[in-house]
Motif scaffolding. Structure first.
Motif, PDB file in Angstrom:
ATOM      1  N   LYS A  81       0.840  -1.191   0.000  1.00 47.84           N
ATOM      2  CA  LYS A  81       0.000   0.000   0.000  1.00 47.84           C
ATOM      3  C   LYS A  81       0.882   1.251   0.000  1.00 47.84           C
ATOM      4  O   LYS A  81       1.864   1.321   0.727  1.00 47.84           O
ATOM      5  CB  LYS A  81      -0.915   0.010   1.236  1.00 47.84           C
ATOM      6  N   GLU A  82       0.521   2.183  -0.837  1.00 48.34           N
ATOM      7  CA  GLU A  82       1.286   3.421  -0.939  1.00 48.34           C
ATOM      8  C   GLU A  82       0.499   4.563  -0.304  1.00 48.34           C
ATOM      9  O   GLU A  82      -0.681   4.746  -0.597  1.00 48.34           O
ATOM     10  CB  GLU A  82       1.589   3.741  -2.404  1.00 48.34           C
ATOM     11  N   TYR A  83       1.168   5.319   0.560  1.00 47.90           N
ATOM     12  CA  TYR A  83       0.510   6.421   1.258  1.00 47.90           C
ATOM     13  C   TYR A  83       0.264   7.580   0.291  1.00 47.90           C
ATOM     14  O   TYR A  83       1.125   7.947  -0.497  1.00 47.90           O
ATOM     15  CB  TYR A  83       1.389   6.881   2.416  1.00 47.90           C
ATOM     16  N   VAL A  84      -0.914   8.156   0.316  1.00 41.36           N
ATOM     17  CA  VAL A  84      -1.248   9.224  -0.624  1.00 41.36           C
ATOM     18  C   VAL A  84      -1.634  10.527   0.077  1.00 41.36           C
ATOM     19  O   VAL A  84      -2.191  11.412  -0.537  1.00 41.36           O
ATOM     20  CB  VAL A  84      -2.407   8.786  -1.551  1.00 41.36           C
ATOM     21  N   GLY A  85      -1.378  10.661   1.339  1.00 38.44           N
ATOM     22  CA  GLY A  85      -1.794  11.857   2.062  1.00 38.44           C
ATOM     23  C   GLY A  85      -0.911  13.055   1.788  1.00 38.44           C
ATOM     24  O   GLY A  85       0.098  12.996   1.115  1.00 38.44           O
ATOM     25  N   THR A  86      -1.323  14.194   2.326  1.00 40.06           N
ATOM     26  CA  THR A  86      -0.582  15.450   2.197  1.00 40.06           C
ATOM     27  C   THR A  86       0.171  15.741   3.483  1.00 40.06           C
ATOM     28  O   THR A  86      -0.386  15.612   4.572  1.00 40.06           O
ATOM     29  CB  THR A  86      -1.550  16.614   1.894  1.00 40.06           C
ATOM     30  N   GLU A  87       1.418  16.123   3.345  1.00 42.57           N
ATOM     31  CA  GLU A  87       2.212  16.545   4.495  1.00 42.57           C
ATOM     32  C   GLU A  87       2.062  18.049   4.660  1.00 42.57           C
ATOM     33  O   GLU A  87       2.462  18.825   3.796  1.00 42.57           O
ATOM     34  CB  GLU A  87       3.685  16.181   4.289  1.00 42.57           C
ATOM     35  N   TYR A  88       1.467  18.459   5.785  1.00 46.15           N
ATOM     36  CA  TYR A  88       1.305  19.877   6.069  1.00 46.15           C
ATOM     37  C   TYR A  88       2.454  20.305   6.979  1.00 46.15           C
ATOM     38  O   TYR A  88       2.753  19.619   7.955  1.00 46.15           O
ATOM     39  CB  TYR A  88      -0.027  20.153   6.772  1.00 46.15           C
ATOM     40  N   GLY A  89       3.086  21.433   6.673  1.00 49.92           N
ATOM     41  CA  GLY A  89       4.222  21.812   7.495  1.00 49.92           C
ATOM     42  C   GLY A  89       4.458  23.305   7.574  1.00 49.92           C
ATOM     43  O   GLY A  89       3.907  24.103   6.804  1.00 49.92           O
ATOM     44  N   LEU A  90       5.287  23.654   8.535  1.00 49.46           N
ATOM     45  CA  LEU A  90       5.732  25.031   8.733  1.00 49.46           C
ATOM     46  C   LEU A  90       7.241  25.045   8.626  1.00 49.46           C
ATOM     47  O   LEU A  90       7.928  24.412   9.435  1.00 49.46           O
ATOM     48  CB  LEU A  90       5.288  25.544  10.114  1.00 49.46           C
ATOM     49  N   GLY A  91       7.755  25.720   7.603  1.00 45.40           N
ATOM     50  CA  GLY A  91       9.197  25.794   7.413  1.00 45.40           C
ATOM     51  C   GLY A  91       9.838  26.826   8.319  1.00 45.40           C
ATOM     52  O   GLY A  91       9.162  27.573   9.016  1.00 45.40           O
ATOM     53  N   TRP A  92      11.157  26.884   8.264  1.00 42.27           N
ATOM     54  CA  TRP A  92      11.882  27.802   9.150  1.00 42.27           C
ATOM     55  C   TRP A  92      12.326  29.085   8.428  1.00 42.27           C
ATOM     56  O   TRP A  92      12.740  30.044   9.065  1.00 42.27           O
ATOM     57  CB  TRP A  92      13.126  27.106   9.726  1.00 42.27           C
ATOM     58  N   LEU A  93      12.237  29.113   7.092  1.00 41.77           N
ATOM     59  CA  LEU A  93      12.695  30.268   6.327  1.00 41.77           C
ATOM     60  C   LEU A  93      11.477  31.047   5.828  1.00 41.77           C
ATOM     61  O   LEU A  93      10.830  30.644   4.858  1.00 41.77           O
ATOM     62  CB  LEU A  93      13.549  29.797   5.144  1.00 41.77           C
ATOM     63  N   PRO A  94      11.134  32.164   6.467  1.00 47.94           N
ATOM     64  CA  PRO A  94       9.873  32.859   6.167  1.00 47.94           C
ATOM     65  C   PRO A  94       9.934  33.715   4.905  1.00 47.94           C
ATOM     66  O   PRO A  94       9.800  34.933   4.943  1.00 47.94           O
ATOM     67  CB  PRO A  94       9.660  33.715   7.421  1.00 47.94           C
ATOM     68  N   LEU A  95      10.150  33.067   3.772  1.00 46.29           N
ATOM     69  CA  LEU A  95      10.246  33.786   2.507  1.00 46.29           C
ATOM     70  C   LEU A  95       9.173  33.371   1.513  1.00 46.29           C
ATOM     71  O   LEU A  95       9.233  33.709   0.341  1.00 46.29           O
ATOM     72  CB  LEU A  95      11.636  33.572   1.881  1.00 46.29           C
ATOM     73  N   GLY A  96       8.204  32.611   1.918  1.00 50.90           N
ATOM     74  CA  GLY A  96       7.163  32.178   0.997  1.00 50.90           C
ATOM     75  C   GLY A  96       6.511  30.906   1.462  1.00 50.90           C
ATOM     76  O   GLY A  96       6.237  30.722   2.648  1.00 50.90           O
ATOM     77  N   GLY A  97       6.282  30.002   0.536  1.00 48.58           N
ATOM     78  CA  GLY A  97       5.663  28.725   0.838  1.00 48.58           C
ATOM     79  C   GLY A  97       5.504  27.948  -0.455  1.00 48.58           C
ATOM     80  O   GLY A  97       5.828  28.445  -1.533  1.00 48.58           O
ATOM     81  N   TYR A  98       5.025  26.735  -0.370  1.00 47.57           N
ATOM     82  CA  TYR A  98       4.853  25.953  -1.584  1.00 47.57           C
ATOM     83  C   TYR A  98       3.830  24.845  -1.386  1.00 47.57           C
ATOM     84  O   TYR A  98       3.521  24.429  -0.274  1.00 47.57           O
ATOM     85  CB  TYR A  98       6.185  25.361  -2.055  1.00 47.57           C
ATOM     86  N   CYS A  99       3.297  24.414  -2.531  1.00 49.98           N
ATOM     87  CA  CYS A  99       2.315  23.339  -2.591  1.00 49.98           C
ATOM     88  C   CYS A  99       2.852  22.346  -3.615  1.00 49.98           C
ATOM     89  O   CYS A  99       2.842  22.624  -4.816  1.00 49.98           O
ATOM     90  CB  CYS A  99       0.970  23.922  -3.025  1.00 49.98           C
ATOM     91  N   ALA A 100       3.403  21.206  -3.156  1.00 56.62           N
ATOM     92  CA  ALA A 100       4.033  20.214  -4.030  1.00 56.62           C
ATOM     93  C   ALA A 100       2.971  19.298  -4.621  1.00 56.62           C
ATOM     94  O   ALA A 100       2.419  18.434  -3.935  1.00 56.62           O
ATOM     95  CB  ALA A 100       5.077  19.415  -3.263  1.00 56.62           C
ATOM     96  N   ILE A 101       2.673  19.504  -5.896  1.00 54.75           N
ATOM     97  CA  ILE A 101       1.639  18.743  -6.586  1.00 54.75           C
ATOM     98  C   ILE A 101       2.300  17.594  -7.352  1.00 54.75           C
ATOM     99  O   ILE A 101       3.199  17.828  -8.163  1.00 54.75           O
ATOM    100  CB  ILE A 101       0.849  19.650  -7.547  1.00 54.75           C
ATOM    101  N   ASP A 102       1.874  16.389  -7.099  1.00 58.92           N
ATOM    102  CA  ASP A 102       2.480  15.218  -7.735  1.00 58.92           C
ATOM    103  C   ASP A 102       2.298  15.260  -9.252  1.00 58.92           C
ATOM    104  O   ASP A 102       1.239  15.646  -9.760  1.00 58.92           O
ATOM    105  CB  ASP A 102       1.849  13.932  -7.195  1.00 58.92           C
ATOM    106  N   GLY A 103       3.370  14.858  -9.960  1.00 56.88           N
ATOM    107  CA  GLY A 103       3.316  14.795 -11.411  1.00 56.88           C
ATOM    108  C   GLY A 103       3.456  16.130 -12.089  1.00 56.88           C
ATOM    109  O   GLY A 103       3.078  16.308 -13.245  1.00 56.88           O
ATOM    110  N   MET A 104       4.035  17.104 -11.365  1.00 62.06           N
ATOM    111  CA  MET A 104       4.189  18.447 -11.925  1.00 62.06           C
ATOM    112  C   MET A 104       5.636  18.885 -11.808  1.00 62.06           C
ATOM    113  O   MET A 104       6.280  18.708 -10.773  1.00 62.06           O
ATOM    114  CB  MET A 104       3.275  19.423 -11.181  1.00 62.06           C
TER     115      MET A 104
END
Length: 477
Positions: A81-104
């Protein structure tokens, strides 16, 4: 230090809200079209992160229905079984953010599998991928319009209409050579009426073919030349035009140089450092000149001389002189006399939305029209990084100004992201439109190279902008 912290906190709050909602726009459309989002982060997290959690825990907390977990085969042919959930996180470098979309292919540099999976971005119809990519820009643009609407509903719009400035305006030598005179009241251009003394006033003057003014109560038309530079009009000292306000003291701030030399309400400043002062802004021009001298001071004695201010002022029938040593902020410490009572235009709840949309659209169009100056040598010098943006926030906490700045940054973020530059949303949109028109998908190798080039250009632009901040701080530019 306190002022710096207040500005920094406001900047961090605003940019965090905008980035979070921008990425949420991508995320929402991705989930709508059943595209897997592996990571959703506020701020960047090179090497490590501060906090992260998988959406299974989020789903347990909010009792949401879990996603289907597909079964795949490993190299030995065994099912797993392969996990398909989303990892929600708070980074340490406050310069933006990102949304990692699979297959992109994007700045997250994720590797694509050889076999495309049905939950990946690249397997979805072009129109769905297009909506996923414009989701962030759409959210930022609509957010700006909503904030402007709520600001107008809550605080209204307060300003002094130019037509009510009975003392008129004062002009520099360039403006007088065109035909303006001190005391002229700006009424309209050949296109529309003047509203208030702000950046739009300069834009209207710059783009006008003719300007209509009231001079001694009589209408006068001034023919405007072509090729006026908005940057030069606003940044020359003195500026092209500004309200004509007398250099009369309304109040003196306690424990300031003005208080120590005995200045009182009603005193009129006539000269500063042997320079005749005709208006309040004429006095501030002298302080600006002193600041330039102070910036180039090499010794302590030079610094003392640069901060020494001698003023001539009138009190009643008497003419008096006073000298004082200013602090490094070069402020004398008084408030000028107020000639005009501002007008407040209030909006009902439903009235605020069309007004907010108009306000936001005008802000966007003005910002876009000003971009042409970026491609000049003076325009490049006006680029600003995080320091310049942070300095635009008020030095004291002011929710009205905070939300206006947040809405403006949201407009800017939306526009900049839709530019057709690889590594930005607009770059992905450009390639998707190409695919829709030609029915041909650009190769992954091409997209990866374009992403690197675009990302490199953005990094270079960011370096130049923040270097300008440093040079301005050091008074080198």
């Amino acid at each position: 230090m306190e002022v710096f912290l207040i500005k920094a906190l406001q900047f961090l709050m605003a940019i965090s809200l905008l980035v979070l909602l921008h990425e949420l726009g991508h995320f929402t459309f991705a989930k709508l079209f059943k595209v897997r989002v592996s990571r959703f982060y506020l701020f960047f997290n090179p090497k490590f992160h501060i906090m992260s959690t998988y959406d299974t825990w989020v789903r347990r907390l909010f009792r949401l229905k879990p996603e289907v977990v597909p079964t795949v085969k490993d190299e030995d042919g065994k099912e797993k079984k392969e996990y398909v959930g989303t990892e929600y996180g708070l980074g340490w470098l406050p310069l933006g953010g990102y949304c990692a979309i699979d297959g992109m292919i994007d700045e997250t540099n994720q590797k694509l599998s050889e076999v495309a999976q049905p939950w990946e971005f690249r397997t979805k119809p072009t129109w769905q991928r297009l909506l996923i990519m414009v989701g962030g820009v759409l959210v930022n643009f609509l957010l700006a319009l909503f904030i402007y609407s709520m600001v107008l509903f809550t605080w209204g719009e307060t300003y002094v209409p130019l037509q009510k400035m009975s003392q008129g305006m004062e002009f520099n030598e360039q403006a007088k050579a065109i035909g303006f005179q001190d005391g002229d009241i700006l009424v309209s251009t050949n296109e529309k009426d003047f509203k208030k003394a702000d950046a739009d006033m300069y834009r209207m003057l710059c783009n006008a073919e003719e300007v209509h003014v009231l001079r001694h109560g009589k209408p006068v038309t001034i023919q405007m030349p072509e090729g006026l530079s908005l940057v030069e009009m606003a940044q020359t000292i003195p500026t092209f035009v500004r309200p004509l306000l007398p250099a009369v003291i309304d109040s003196v701030i306690p424990d300031t140089p003005a208080d120590k030399v005995g200045l009182l309400k009603g005193d009129k400043i006539l000269a500063a450092n042997n320079q005749q002062v005709k208006s309040f802004y004429g006095f501030t021009d002298e302080l600006t000149r002193m600041n330039d001298v102070l910036a180039s001071a090499k010794t302590h004695a030079d610094s003392i001389n640069a901060r020494l201010l001698t003023i001539v002022y009138q009190r009643g029938e008497n003419i008096e002189t006073a000298s004082t040593l200013l602090a490094e902020d070069l402020k004398l410490g008084f408030a000028p006399a107020t000639l005009y009572e501002p007008t407040t235009f209030e909006y009902g709840f439903f009235e605020s939305f069309p007004a907010g949309i108009k306000y936001g659209w005008n802000t966007l169009s003005s910002y876009v029209s000003d971009l042409k100056y970026l491609f000049s040598s003076d325009g490049v010098k006006q680029l600003g990084g995080f320091g310049a943006i942070g300095s635009l926030f008020p030095s004291a906490w002011d929710w009205h100004q905070f939300w206006l700045m947040t809405a403006f940054l949201s407009i800017v973020l939306a526009f900049m992201n839709i530019l057709p530059i690889p590594a930005l949303d607009g770059g992905h949109v450009l390639f998707l439109l190409y695919e829709m028109i030609t029915r041909k998908k650009p190769s992954e190798d091409f997209l990866i190279k374009a992403e690197y080039i675009g990302f490199g250009a953005l990094i270079l632009l960011m370096v130049v902008a923040n270097m300008n901040d440093i040079l301005r701080y050091l008074h080198i530019m």
